[in-house]
Design a protein around this motif. Structure first.
Motif, PDB file in Angstrom:
ATOM      1  N   ALA A  51       0.829  -1.208   0.000  1.00 52.67           N
ATOM      2  CA  ALA A  51       0.000   0.000   0.000  1.00 52.67           C
ATOM      3  C   ALA A  51       0.859   1.253   0.000  1.00 52.67           C
ATOM      4  O   ALA A  51       0.618   2.197  -0.764  1.00 52.67           O
ATOM      5  CB  ALA A  51      -0.930  -0.013   1.212  1.00 52.67           C
ATOM      6  N   SER A  52       1.892   1.259   0.857  1.00 53.36           N
ATOM      7  CA  SER A  52       2.757   2.447   0.920  1.00 53.36           C
ATOM      8  C   SER A  52       3.562   2.605  -0.370  1.00 53.36           C
ATOM      9  O   SER A  52       3.799   3.733  -0.830  1.00 53.36           O
ATOM     10  CB  SER A  52       3.699   2.353   2.120  1.00 53.36           C
ATOM     11  N   THR A  53       3.973   1.486  -0.987  1.00 53.64           N
ATOM     12  CA  THR A  53       4.723   1.557  -2.242  1.00 53.64           C
ATOM     13  C   THR A  53       3.857   2.104  -3.371  1.00 53.64           C
ATOM     14  O   THR A  53       4.307   2.941  -4.171  1.00 53.64           O
ATOM     15  CB  THR A  53       5.259   0.160  -2.628  1.00 53.64           C
ATOM     16  N   LEU A  54       2.612   1.643  -3.449  1.00 53.02           N
ATOM     17  CA  LEU A  54       1.694   2.154  -4.460  1.00 53.02           C
ATOM     18  C   LEU A  54       1.482   3.657  -4.297  1.00 53.02           C
ATOM     19  O   LEU A  54       1.461   4.410  -5.284  1.00 53.02           O
ATOM     20  CB  LEU A  54       0.346   1.430  -4.376  1.00 53.02           C
ATOM     21  N   TRP A  55       1.343   4.090  -3.071  1.00 55.44           N
ATOM     22  CA  TRP A  55       1.128   5.525  -2.820  1.00 55.44           C
ATOM     23  C   TRP A  55       2.362   6.343  -3.210  1.00 55.44           C
ATOM     24  O   TRP A  55       2.267   7.339  -3.905  1.00 55.44           O
ATOM     25  CB  TRP A  55       0.790   5.744  -1.349  1.00 55.44           C
ATOM     26  N   ASP A  56       3.540   5.877  -2.763  1.00 58.67           N
ATOM     27  CA  ASP A  56       4.775   6.615  -3.047  1.00 58.67           C
ATOM     28  C   ASP A  56       5.049   6.693  -4.550  1.00 58.67           C
ATOM     29  O   ASP A  56       5.573   7.700  -5.044  1.00 58.67           O
ATOM     30  CB  ASP A  56       5.960   5.953  -2.349  1.00 58.67           C
ATOM     31  N   ALA A  57       4.697   5.631  -5.279  1.00 62.11           N
ATOM     32  CA  ALA A  57       4.982   5.596  -6.717  1.00 62.11           C
ATOM     33  C   ALA A  57       3.985   6.398  -7.539  1.00 62.11           C
ATOM     34  O   ALA A  57       4.232   6.651  -8.719  1.00 62.11           O
ATOM     35  CB  ALA A  57       4.986   4.146  -7.210  1.00 62.11           C
ATOM     36  N   SER A  58       2.873   6.792  -6.942  1.00 58.47           N
ATOM     37  CA  SER A  58       1.810   7.422  -7.727  1.00 58.47           C
ATOM     38  C   SER A  58       1.771   8.939  -7.604  1.00 58.47           C
ATOM     39  O   SER A  58       1.048   9.593  -8.363  1.00 58.47           O
ATOM     40  CB  SER A  58       0.446   6.861  -7.296  1.00 58.47           C
ATOM     41  N   VAL A 165       9.114   7.704 -18.324  1.00 55.24           N
ATOM     42  CA  VAL A 165       8.972   6.450 -17.582  1.00 55.24           C
ATOM     43  C   VAL A 165      10.340   5.939 -17.142  1.00 55.24           C
ATOM     44  O   VAL A 165      10.529   5.527 -15.990  1.00 55.24           O
ATOM     45  CB  VAL A 165       8.251   5.394 -18.441  1.00 55.24           C
ATOM     46  N   TYR A 166      11.308   5.972 -18.052  1.00 56.48           N
ATOM     47  CA  TYR A 166      12.659   5.518 -17.692  1.00 56.48           C
ATOM     48  C   TYR A 166      13.259   6.425 -16.619  1.00 56.48           C
ATOM     49  O   TYR A 166      13.893   5.945 -15.660  1.00 56.48           O
ATOM     50  CB  TYR A 166      13.567   5.496 -18.915  1.00 56.48           C
ATOM     51  N   GLY A 167      13.096   7.738 -16.769  1.00 58.01           N
ATOM     52  CA  GLY A 167      13.655   8.669 -15.796  1.00 58.01           C
ATOM     53  C   GLY A 167      13.119   8.423 -14.398  1.00 58.01           C
ATOM     54  O   GLY A 167      13.869   8.478 -13.412  1.00 58.01           O
ATOM     55  N   VAL A 168      11.813   8.135 -14.302  1.00 59.36           N
ATOM     56  CA  VAL A 168      11.213   7.839 -13.003  1.00 59.36           C
ATOM     57  C   VAL A 168      11.750   6.509 -12.466  1.00 59.36           C
ATOM     58  O   VAL A 168      12.105   6.395 -11.286  1.00 59.36           O
ATOM     59  CB  VAL A 168       9.678   7.799 -13.126  1.00 59.36           C
ATOM     60  N   SER A 169      11.837   5.491 -13.339  1.00 63.31           N
ATOM     61  CA  SER A 169      12.298   4.169 -12.906  1.00 63.31           C
ATOM     62  C   SER A 169      13.758   4.185 -12.469  1.00 63.31           C
ATOM     63  O   SER A 169      14.134   3.543 -11.482  1.00 63.31           O
ATOM     64  CB  SER A 169      12.112   3.149 -14.038  1.00 63.31           C
ATOM     65  N   ALA A 170      14.595   4.937 -13.211  1.00 63.39           N
ATOM     66  CA  ALA A 170      16.030   4.959 -12.920  1.00 63.39           C
ATOM     67  C   ALA A 170      16.434   6.112 -12.008  1.00 63.39           C
ATOM     68  O   ALA A 170      17.621   6.248 -11.684  1.00 63.39           O
ATOM     69  CB  ALA A 170      16.816   5.047 -14.226  1.00 63.39           C
ATOM     70  N   CYS A 285      -3.356   7.209 -17.098  1.00 63.77           N
ATOM     71  CA  CYS A 285      -3.707   6.295 -16.006  1.00 63.77           C
ATOM     72  C   CYS A 285      -3.121   4.910 -16.253  1.00 63.77           C
ATOM     73  O   CYS A 285      -2.626   4.257 -15.321  1.00 63.77           O
ATOM     74  CB  CYS A 285      -5.224   6.212 -15.855  1.00 63.77           C
ATOM     75  N   MET A 286      -3.176   4.463 -17.494  1.00 61.68           N
ATOM     76  CA  MET A 286      -2.614   3.164 -17.831  1.00 61.68           C
ATOM     77  C   MET A 286      -1.114   3.120 -17.532  1.00 61.68           C
ATOM     78  O   MET A 286      -0.616   2.196 -16.881  1.00 61.68           O
ATOM     79  CB  MET A 286      -2.888   2.851 -19.303  1.00 61.68           C
ATOM     80  N   ILE A 287      -0.394   4.152 -17.988  1.00 59.15           N
ATOM     81  CA  ILE A 287       1.052   4.192 -17.776  1.00 59.15           C
ATOM     82  C   ILE A 287       1.385   4.325 -16.296  1.00 59.15           C
ATOM     83  O   ILE A 287       2.281   3.646 -15.768  1.00 59.15           O
ATOM     84  CB  ILE A 287       1.669   5.344 -18.579  1.00 59.15           C
ATOM     85  N   SER A 288       0.649   5.180 -15.586  1.00 60.15           N
ATOM     86  CA  SER A 288       0.915   5.392 -14.161  1.00 60.15           C
ATOM     87  C   SER A 288       0.647   4.122 -13.354  1.00 60.15           C
ATOM     88  O   SER A 288       1.384   3.813 -12.405  1.00 60.15           O
ATOM     89  CB  SER A 288       0.044   6.545 -13.635  1.00 60.15           C
ATOM     90  N   PHE A 289      -0.398   3.379 -13.726  1.00 59.30           N
ATOM     91  CA  PHE A 289      -0.702   2.129 -13.030  1.00 59.30           C
ATOM     92  C   PHE A 289       0.415   1.114 -13.250  1.00 59.30           C
ATOM     93  O   PHE A 289       0.830   0.399 -12.324  1.00 59.30           O
ATOM     94  CB  PHE A 289      -2.044   1.576 -13.518  1.00 59.30           C
ATOM     95  N   ILE A 290       0.950   1.061 -14.472  1.00 57.99           N
ATOM     96  CA  ILE A 290       2.050   0.148 -14.762  1.00 57.99           C
ATOM     97  C   ILE A 290       3.275   0.518 -13.921  1.00 57.99           C
ATOM     98  O   ILE A 290       3.936  -0.341 -13.329  1.00 57.99           O
ATOM     99  CB  ILE A 290       2.397   0.165 -16.262  1.00 57.99           C
ATOM    100  N   ILE A 291       3.580   1.824 -13.847  1.00 56.43           N
ATOM    101  CA  ILE A 291       4.742   2.271 -13.073  1.00 56.43           C
ATOM    102  C   ILE A 291       4.571   1.934 -11.590  1.00 56.43           C
ATOM    103  O   ILE A 291       5.500   1.446 -10.934  1.00 56.43           O
ATOM    104  CB  ILE A 291       4.956   3.784 -13.267  1.00 56.43           C
ATOM    105  N   ALA A 292       3.371   2.192 -11.048  1.00 57.70           N
ATOM    106  CA  ALA A 292       3.125   1.912  -9.628  1.00 57.70           C
ATOM    107  C   ALA A 292       3.202   0.412  -9.338  1.00 57.70           C
ATOM    108  O   ALA A 292       3.799  -0.007  -8.336  1.00 57.70           O
ATOM    109  CB  ALA A 292       1.762   2.467  -9.221  1.00 57.70           C
ATOM    110  N   ALA A 293       2.622  -0.392 -10.233  1.00 56.35           N
ATOM    111  CA  ALA A 293       2.672  -1.846 -10.040  1.00 56.35           C
ATOM    112  C   ALA A 293       4.098  -2.362 -10.153  1.00 56.35           C
ATOM    113  O   ALA A 293       4.511  -3.259  -9.415  1.00 56.35           O
ATOM    114  CB  ALA A 293       1.768  -2.535 -11.063  1.00 56.35           C
TER     115      ALA A 293
END
Length: 434
Positions: A51-58, A165-170, A285-293
């Motif tokens: 839950a906390s990870t989903l929140w922090d990533a979103s 997306v890469y910038g956020v991931s890396a 929303c689709m991209i953000s959900f993928i990043i959070a997951a």
């Protein structure tokens, strides 16, 4: 006996590929796989941690630019700017070897700098040029090839959604990633135009007569047709490069500029405005959900220690950075046959990035490297998105389209070799931003 790490790796592979093969959404696959791995292989409290990870990533500020750039692309996708751009480019390239095929390349280059999306770039330019080039007698395979190949520049030329997306991931600067993509993007345009020129010299009988009637006066008269699009590109990218605006603020400038241009040309009704806004919401929303997951899966494998173990295992082979890059490139190209680009980045980042850092490879450079690889995956069957876009535009067989795109795939591989041998092609401009 199989140790815990090996068992966790096998379980993760079975979960991810099993869910994806069954047609389950990528975001759901990543989230469920992360939850199962956390529950089975760690003593950590799975519910509260997820839950906390989903929140922090979103809620990350970096993600704010994503829906804005998507919306800017949707606005321009529904306007007539692409038609004005064709009218402005055609007189300038009509007399070059290859003629109006260069409009596909340059048009996609300009549109890529506006939309940030490969499929939108390919579809926007293709809807306009395919009928026109067919009417003028240009070979359909070259029309398809230039569009399929050039459409991939939507990923490389900034602003690019996949770079965000890469910038956020890396955890890298999105502004520096944008700037890093400029020189490789221009180089790719030059490679494509060079190939078309050489091909037209070798096959003159397959080409229609070149336009001999474009006087300098006519070229200057149509030049204002290019100014709105080019001006918006320089406004968005220039504001980032000059340090006037962050990527998010530049995205706001882009949206306001796109709305202003659409109003001036009376090309955007309230219906198109609403449809564009809703399309941007759905995509974002689709991209953000993928990043959070993906963040949930990343923290699960981090708790298990898979990236560390894998990095140590790969390091035990003593691979040089070049061999490591080759192995990663082959993996990404294989994944690109079945997954789209954003899914590839979020699936592989938790494993690849520690390996890349351990090998001393610059993460900004690697971001451009992986984006070019995903560009190549856009025109490889069976899930090359640009191939499907071209099939819907032309009605041609998918195998014919794949063969037409093959030379442009090879040019992308050539670009990869060039930036690997000469990293300054990527890193010189970002260094100026420090």
């Amino acid at each position: 006996m199989i140790d815990t790490t090996a068992l966790a790796t096998i379980t993760l592979a079975v979960l991810v590929f099993g869910f994806l093969a069954s047609g389950i959404w990528v975001s759901v696959t990543l989230l469920v796989a992360g939850m199962v791995m956390m529950a089975l292989f760690t003593p950590a409290p799975m519910g509260s941690l997820m839950a906390s990870t989903l929140w922090d990533a979103s809620w990350g500020w970096e993600l704010t630019s994503l829906p804005l750039f998507v919306w800017m692309g949707e606005i321009l996708f529904r306007s007539n700017l692409s038609r004005h751009m064709f009218q402005g480019l055609a007189p300038w390239v009509g007399r070059l070897p290859g003629g109006l095929l260069h409009v596909n390349i340059l048009g996609c280059g300009v549109m890529a700098a506006i939309t940030g999306s490969s499929a939108v770039t390919c579809a926007t330019i293709g809807r306009m040029t395919v009928p026109e080039l067919g009417r003028r007698g240009y070979p359909i395979r070259q029309t398809i090839g230039t569009l399929a190949g050039s459409g991939t520049m939507g990923l490389l030329i900034p602003p690019s959604i996949i770079m965000i997306v890469y910038g956020v991931s890396a955890e890298q600067s999105i502004g520096r990633l944008f700037i890093a993509g400029i020189v490789p993007g221009l180089l790719l345009i030059a490679l494509y135009m060079g190939y078309v020129t050489i091909w037209s010299w070798i096959n003159p009988g397959d080409m229609p007569e070149r336009d001999q009637h474009s006087s300098w006066r006519h070229r200057l008269e149509v030049l204002p047709s290019l100014l709105p699009t080019i001006g918006l590109v320089f406004l968005v990218i220039g504001s980032i490069y000059a340090g006037i605006a962050t990527p998010t603020e530049a995205a706001v400038i882009g949206v306001i500029g796109a709305l202003g241009l659409s109003a001036v040309y009376r090309a955007l009704s309230w219906r198109c405005f609403w449809e564009g806004l809703m399309a941007a919401v759905r995509t974002s929303c689709m991209i953000s959900f993928i990043i959070a997951a993906a963040s949930c899966l990343s923290i699960a494998v981090a708790f298990i220690g898979l990236p560390r173990e894998l990095a140590g295992w790969v390091g035990s082979f003593g691979f040089s950075p070049y061999i490591l890059l080759l192995v990663m490139a082959l993996l990404i190209l294989i994944l690109g046959c079945f997954l789209e680009g954003i899914s590839i980045i979020v699936l592989t980042s938790s494993v690849m990035l520690p390996l890349v850092e351990a090998a001393g490879i610059d993460l900004i450079w690697f971001g451009i490297f992986i984006v070019i690889l995903i560009e190549a995956a856009q025109i490889t069957p069976p899930v090359g998105f640009n191939l499907f876009v071209m099939q819907s535009l032309t009605g041609q067989n998918i195998l014919l389209i794949a063969r037409a795109a093959l030379p442009y795939f090879l040019l992308l591989i050539l670009l990869l070799v060039m930036i690997t041998l000469f990293p300054s092609l990527v890193l010189s401009l970002p260094e100026l931003m420090r």
